[in-house]
Each structure stands twice: as structure tokens, then as C-alpha cells.
Design a protein around this motif. Structure first.
Motif, PDB file in Angstrom:
ATOM      1  N   GLN A  20     -63.410 -14.410  -5.357  1.00  0.00           N
ATOM      2  CA  GLN A  20     -62.917 -15.047  -3.776  1.00  0.00           C
ATOM      3  C   GLN A  20     -61.601 -14.657  -3.360  1.00  0.00           C
ATOM      4  O   GLN A  20     -60.438 -14.315  -3.337  1.00  0.00           O
ATOM      5  CB  GLN A  20     -63.628 -16.163  -3.740  1.00  0.00           C
ATOM      6  N   SER A  21     -60.844 -15.550  -5.032  1.00  0.00           N
ATOM      7  CA  SER A  21     -59.284 -15.132  -4.685  1.00  0.00           C
ATOM      8  C   SER A  21     -59.594 -14.566  -6.975  1.00  0.00           C
ATOM      9  O   SER A  21     -60.502 -15.504  -7.543  1.00  0.00           O
ATOM     10  CB  SER A  21     -58.354 -16.472  -4.728  1.00  0.00           C
ATOM     11  N   TRP A  22     -58.258 -14.177  -7.364  1.00  0.00           N
ATOM     12  CA  TRP A  22     -57.645 -14.377  -8.772  1.00  0.00           C
ATOM     13  C   TRP A  22     -56.570 -15.009  -8.976  1.00  0.00           C
ATOM     14  O   TRP A  22     -56.373 -15.132  -8.176  1.00  0.00           O
ATOM     15  CB  TRP A  22     -57.493 -13.033  -8.645  1.00  0.00           C
ATOM     16  N   SER A  23     -57.197 -15.607  -9.961  1.00  0.00           N
ATOM     17  CA  SER A  23     -56.153 -17.117 -10.426  1.00  0.00           C
ATOM     18  C   SER A  23     -55.095 -16.544 -11.281  1.00  0.00           C
ATOM     19  O   SER A  23     -54.314 -17.012 -11.738  1.00  0.00           O
ATOM     20  CB  SER A  23     -57.018 -18.152 -11.924  1.00  0.00           C
ATOM     21  N   VAL A  24     -54.815 -15.365 -11.714  1.00  0.00           N
ATOM     22  CA  VAL A  24     -53.486 -14.363 -12.746  1.00  0.00           C
ATOM     23  C   VAL A  24     -53.754 -13.003 -12.173  1.00  0.00           C
ATOM     24  O   VAL A  24     -54.559 -12.029 -10.972  1.00  0.00           O
ATOM     25  CB  VAL A  24     -55.381 -14.207 -14.056  1.00  0.00           C
ATOM     26  N   GLY A  25     -53.096 -12.375 -12.815  1.00  0.00           N
ATOM     27  CA  GLY A  25     -52.305 -11.609 -11.900  1.00  0.00           C
ATOM     28  C   GLY A  25     -52.280 -10.297 -13.384  1.00  0.00           C
ATOM     29  O   GLY A  25     -52.346 -10.582 -14.391  1.00  0.00           O
ATOM     30  N   VAL A  26     -52.374  -9.231 -13.382  1.00  0.00           N
ATOM     31  CA  VAL A  26     -51.958  -8.273 -13.850  1.00  0.00           C
ATOM     32  C   VAL A  26     -50.538  -8.266 -14.818  1.00  0.00           C
ATOM     33  O   VAL A  26     -49.716  -8.357 -14.188  1.00  0.00           O
ATOM     34  CB  VAL A  26     -52.155  -6.563 -13.246  1.00  0.00           C
ATOM     35  N   GLY A  27     -50.914  -8.449 -16.310  1.00  0.00           N
ATOM     36  CA  GLY A  27     -49.475  -8.331 -16.870  1.00  0.00           C
ATOM     37  C   GLY A  27     -49.487  -9.645 -17.757  1.00  0.00           C
ATOM     38  O   GLY A  27     -48.464 -10.118 -18.749  1.00  0.00           O
ATOM     39  N   GLU A  28     -50.028 -10.615 -17.047  1.00  0.00           N
ATOM     40  CA  GLU A  28     -50.588 -12.332 -17.705  1.00  0.00           C
ATOM     41  C   GLU A  28     -50.435 -12.436 -18.472  1.00  0.00           C
ATOM     42  O   GLU A  28     -52.197 -12.130 -18.860  1.00  0.00           O
ATOM     43  CB  GLU A  28     -50.562 -13.115 -16.436  1.00  0.00           C
ATOM     44  N   GLN A  29     -50.697 -13.623 -19.664  1.00  0.00           N
ATOM     45  CA  GLN A  29     -51.475 -14.204 -20.470  1.00  0.00           C
ATOM     46  C   GLN A  29     -52.218 -15.148 -20.295  1.00  0.00           C
ATOM     47  O   GLN A  29     -51.706 -16.033 -19.798  1.00  0.00           O
ATOM     48  CB  GLN A  29     -50.024 -14.311 -21.394  1.00  0.00           C
ATOM     49  N   ILE A  30     -53.569 -14.602 -21.037  1.00  0.00           N
ATOM     50  CA  ILE A  30     -54.093 -15.809 -20.460  1.00  0.00           C
ATOM     51  C   ILE A  30     -55.347 -16.614 -21.842  1.00  0.00           C
ATOM     52  O   ILE A  30     -55.462 -15.665 -23.153  1.00  0.00           O
ATOM     53  CB  ILE A  30     -55.685 -15.107 -19.857  1.00  0.00           C
ATOM     54  N   ASP A  31     -55.084 -17.508 -22.131  1.00  0.00           N
ATOM     55  CA  ASP A  31     -56.502 -17.697 -23.138  1.00  0.00           C
ATOM     56  C   ASP A  31     -57.852 -18.797 -22.700  1.00  0.00           C
ATOM     57  O   ASP A  31     -58.242 -18.732 -21.229  1.00  0.00           O
ATOM     58  CB  ASP A  31     -55.443 -19.249 -23.726  1.00  0.00           C
ATOM     59  N   VAL A  32     -58.648 -18.077 -23.488  1.00  0.00           N
ATOM     60  CA  VAL A  32     -59.757 -19.390 -23.673  1.00  0.00           C
ATOM     61  C   VAL A  32     -60.463 -19.987 -22.846  1.00  0.00           C
ATOM     62  O   VAL A  32     -59.627 -21.203 -23.280  1.00  0.00           O
ATOM     63  CB  VAL A  32     -60.513 -19.227 -24.651  1.00  0.00           C
TER      64      VAL A  32
END
Length: 435
Positions: A20-32
């Protein structure tokens, strides 16, 4: 090495879902544990949390696209890595040789322009199911491929209305309708020529008329219909009804609300009494499995929440150990996020029992359908004033009817009756709910 993130099975028996929607974008750092996307299934919109840490290298699925469970949706890796560093993405065997859509291992599916918006890239096109002599690679969602196969639609020459010419569902539906029209006209002609039936018949399919509008089924509505039919045909229901006097319960609620900052509802107290009854009769806290009966150690109760065109049942876990105020806070939070599409995957899974309360609508009594894999559901009606007899004298009391729907594979009548009596006792002596 970069990791390919796949579409999870966010609900039991789910075979496909949409981003439905992405909560992140390309290049963003994410954690578990960080929200990665909101995923729409047949029954709910749930928040999907990342299971790996790293940098988002690629988003392989556009918002709104329907994809199969297990299909790659994103690539996550370390800073400096490229999508080419990701492990190869295994391709499932197609239903027939002609339906194969070659895709390069972890091939980038989107360009990323300077504005940071993901768009389908020219090299992210799978071959058209329709084939075609040109052999040109075309980009379309799995749903479009499936519809084309099911209705034998040739997509060669179809210009997609999606980004960069992507073929989307709205491009295929007119072709399906156009192909079905001659067949429907032929059937109509046959019906006109045939003798009129002597008894009423029910049409196999409905269509819009001058006095009726056809509202297409949503995925959620279809799933609800399927699951309820499965429940009523595969789960042997039986029903027990009880009448509770709730004057003391309502007085306790008034006192709690006067003393606290968080308002407690009648439904909160009902759910707490349900958990207390499982403490009193633990042999009722069971569910059916093919290998045996599951004996649950905690009271994990699902709460029926009405949403637009459907119903979801988020689960409150360990209700027996929660205070009434904490229980009320959790129920209110789950109900709000159910209506706004913010539930997480684990919040709509599991549980052994459900509560459905239609009392606020003035419904006096009803019977509910069990929500598998639960073994029971309690249908709660409205509280009302009525004459009652106490020690031979007539007085006015406040009564509430409840109906237990039970799975006879797991619960025998005596056990179900014992549990219902324990629930009524808790409701009529509400201080035991707080214990």
C-alpha cells in the motif's frame, strides 16, 4: 552481502498482497523492527517491520502493486554495495512454459531520479504473457499476468497507463469485459429463445439494473465470505445462551471511571471476565489442530472491530494478567489502528477465542460465527432494564444476554456450559474481575 526482502505471508492462507505504501526510501538506513512498508491483504492493512538491518538499495515493487507471497520486494545491503551484490532471486516454476517471465537475478526494477522518487526502469521489464512475435520485454504486475492467462487475453500491442508504460489492471479489465460481452449476448439470446421457466431461479451472476447498482467485491469482502463459509461448513457450531444481571458491573464501571483518568468501557470488563472464566475453566481454553488439541496457557482474546466494508479481529494477549485500565488502553489502541490500517502482523494472528459486542447498536441478542482457528466466540447484546424476581419479590434489574458459539470438535457441551457459568459469575460479581 546484500539481502533480498520478500513479500511475507502476513495472514494465514494469504497467497498474495499489495504494497500500500513504502515507509522507507532508497538510500535510507533501516534497523530490524523498523517499519518497512504497509501491506494490504484481503482482510487488513498491516505494518511490516524490517527483518534485516542495512541500507535500502532498491524497491522492487511499486506502491499499489499486488504480488505473490515470497516474491522479492526490496533489496537491503551495506553502504557502497550495489543491487548486483544481492543473492540471486530464485524464480518459481511457471504454471506453463509460455507464462514464464524472465527476470535477471536481483535486477533493479526502478530508476531513482534526483527527486528521490522510485520509478520503473527500462531494464526492469519481464516478458509479456501474451508472448508476441517481437519478443519485446514488457513490465506488468503478477496480477495482470494472471488475469491475462485466466481470460486468454493477448497483451501484445497493449499500451500501459502506468509509469513508463507499465501495464496495470485498469488496462486489462476493458479487454476482459469486451471478450465476455459476445458470450453474454449469446447466452441472453439463448435465454430469450428458451421457454420461460415455471419456477423462479437464482442467476449465477448479477449485473446492474435500473433499480440496482452492482458494487464489485473487495479482496477483503471476498476473503470474509470465503472464511465464513469455511467456518460454517467445516466447524461444527453449537450455541449456549445466558442472561447476566449487570447492575453491579455498571456501578463498578462508574466508580472506576470516576476515580481514574482512563475511561473503562463495558466491553473492557466483558473481555476481562472472558479471560477470568478461562482461568476458572482452563480446559475450555483449547483450539483444534490436525495433529491434536492445543491447550493454551494464556488467554489471548480477539476483539471484533468493524471497519469500512469489513471486519478485523486484533488479538490482545495475556488478558488474564492485565489490569482493566491497561486492557482498555490496548483495546482502544488496536481498534483505532484497525480502522486506520496500522495493525502489525503479529497483532492479527493467533488467539483462541473472540468477543463480538453489538450491544452499542441496541442489538439484544445474536449468534456469531466462529473465527478459525479459534474454538469459540462470545456474542454480547445490549444491557436493558427488565423485571426480575429476587427472593420472591419483583424488582427492576439491568440484564444482558450473551451467546457462546463453540467448536464441538474441541468443546463438549458440559465444558462449554461450565465456562459460560464461570463467565456469568464473574460478570454478576464484578470485583472478581479485578482480582
Amino acid at each position: 552481502m546484500a539481502t533480498t526482502v520478500r513479500m511475507p505471508e502476513v495472514l494465514a492462507n494469504t497467497t498474495e498482497a499489495a504494497i500500500q505504501s513504502w515507509s522507507v526510501g532508497v538510500g535510507e538506513q533501516i534497523d530490524v523492527g523498523q517499519p518497512l512498508a504497509e501491506i494490504e491483504t484481503d482482510k487488513a492493512v498491516v505494518e511490516y517491520a524490517a527483518e534485516v538491518s542495512g541500507t535500502v538499495l532498491e524497491l522492487l515493487v511499486a506502491e499499489g502493486d499486488l504480488v505473490d507471497v515470497g516474491a522479492p520486494i526490496a533489496v537491503v545491503g551495506e553502504p557502497g554495495e550495489t543491487v548486483a551484490d544481492a543473492a540471486p532471486v530464485p524464480q518459481a516454476a511457471p504454471a506453463d512454459p509460455e507464462s514464464a517471465a524472465p527476470v535477471a537475478d536481483a535486477e533493479p526494477a526502478f530508476d531513482h531520479s534526483d527527486d528521490g522518487v522510485s520509478r520503473p526502469g527500462p531494464d526492469a521489464r519481464g516478458s509479456d504473457d501474451g508472448g508476441g512475435a517481437t519478443g519485446a520485454r514488457r513490465f506488468m504486475s503478477p496480477l495482470v499476468r494472471r488475469l491475462a492467462r485466466e481470460h486468454d487475453i493477448d497483451l501484445e500491442g497493449v499500451t500501459g497507463s502506468g509509469p513508463d508504460g507499465r501495464i496495470v489492471r485498469r488496462d486489462v479489465e476493458p479487454l476482459i469485459e469486451a471478450k465476455a460481452a459476445p458470450a453474454e449476448a449469446a447466452r441472453s439470446g439463448d435465454r430469450a429463445a428458451a421457454p420461460a421457466p415455471t419456477t423462479p431461479t437464482t442467476p449465477a451472476s448479477a449485473s446492474a439494473t435500473a433499480d440496482a447498482e452492482l458494487v464489485p467485491h473487495t479482496r477483503m469482502r471476498r476473503t470474509i465470505a470465503r472464511r465464513l463459509v469455511e467456518s460454517k461448513t467445516q466447524v461444527p457450531h453449537f450455541y449456549l445462551t445466558a442472561e447476566c444481571r449487570v447492575d453491579r458491573l455498571l456501578e463498578l464501571r462508574r466508580e472506576l471511571n470516576a476515580a481514574g483518568t482512563l475511561k473503562v468501557s463495558v466491553n473492557d470488563l466483558v473481555v476481562k471476565a472472558v479471560a477470568g472464566a478461562f482461568v476458572d475453566v482452563p480446559e475450555a481454553n483449547r483450539t483444534w489442530a490436525d495433529e491434536g488439541v492445543l491447550q493454551h496457557r494464556t488467554a489471548d482474546i480477539a476483539i471484533a472491530v468493524a471497519i469500512d466494508d469489513g471486519l478485523v479481529t486484533p488479538v490482545v494477549r495475556g488478558v488474564e494478567s492485565l489490569s482493566v485500565s491497561e486492557l482498555g488502553r490496548r483495546i482502544a489502541d488496536l481498534a483505532e489502528r484497525a480502522r486506520t490500517g496500522g495493525l502489525r502482523q503479529h497483532e492479527i494472528e493467533g488467539g483462541s477465542f473472540s468477543v463480538s459486542n453489538l450491544g452499542m447498536y441496541g442489538t439484544r441478542e445474536f449468534s456469531a460465527i466462529i473465527n478459525p482457528p479459534h474454538a469459540g466466540i462470545l456474542a454480547v447484546g445490549a444491557a436493558r432494564q427488565a423485571p426480575v424476581v429476587v427472593d420472591g419479590a419483583l424488582e427492576v434489574g439491568t440484564l444482558m444476554n450473551v451467546t457462546l458459539s463453540a467448536d464441538h470438535r474441541v468443546l463438549d457441551g458440559a465444558v462449554a456450559a461450565k465456562w459460560l457459568a464461570a463467565f456469568v459469575a464473574r460478570i454478576e460479581h464484578p470485583l472478581t474481575i479485578l482480582a
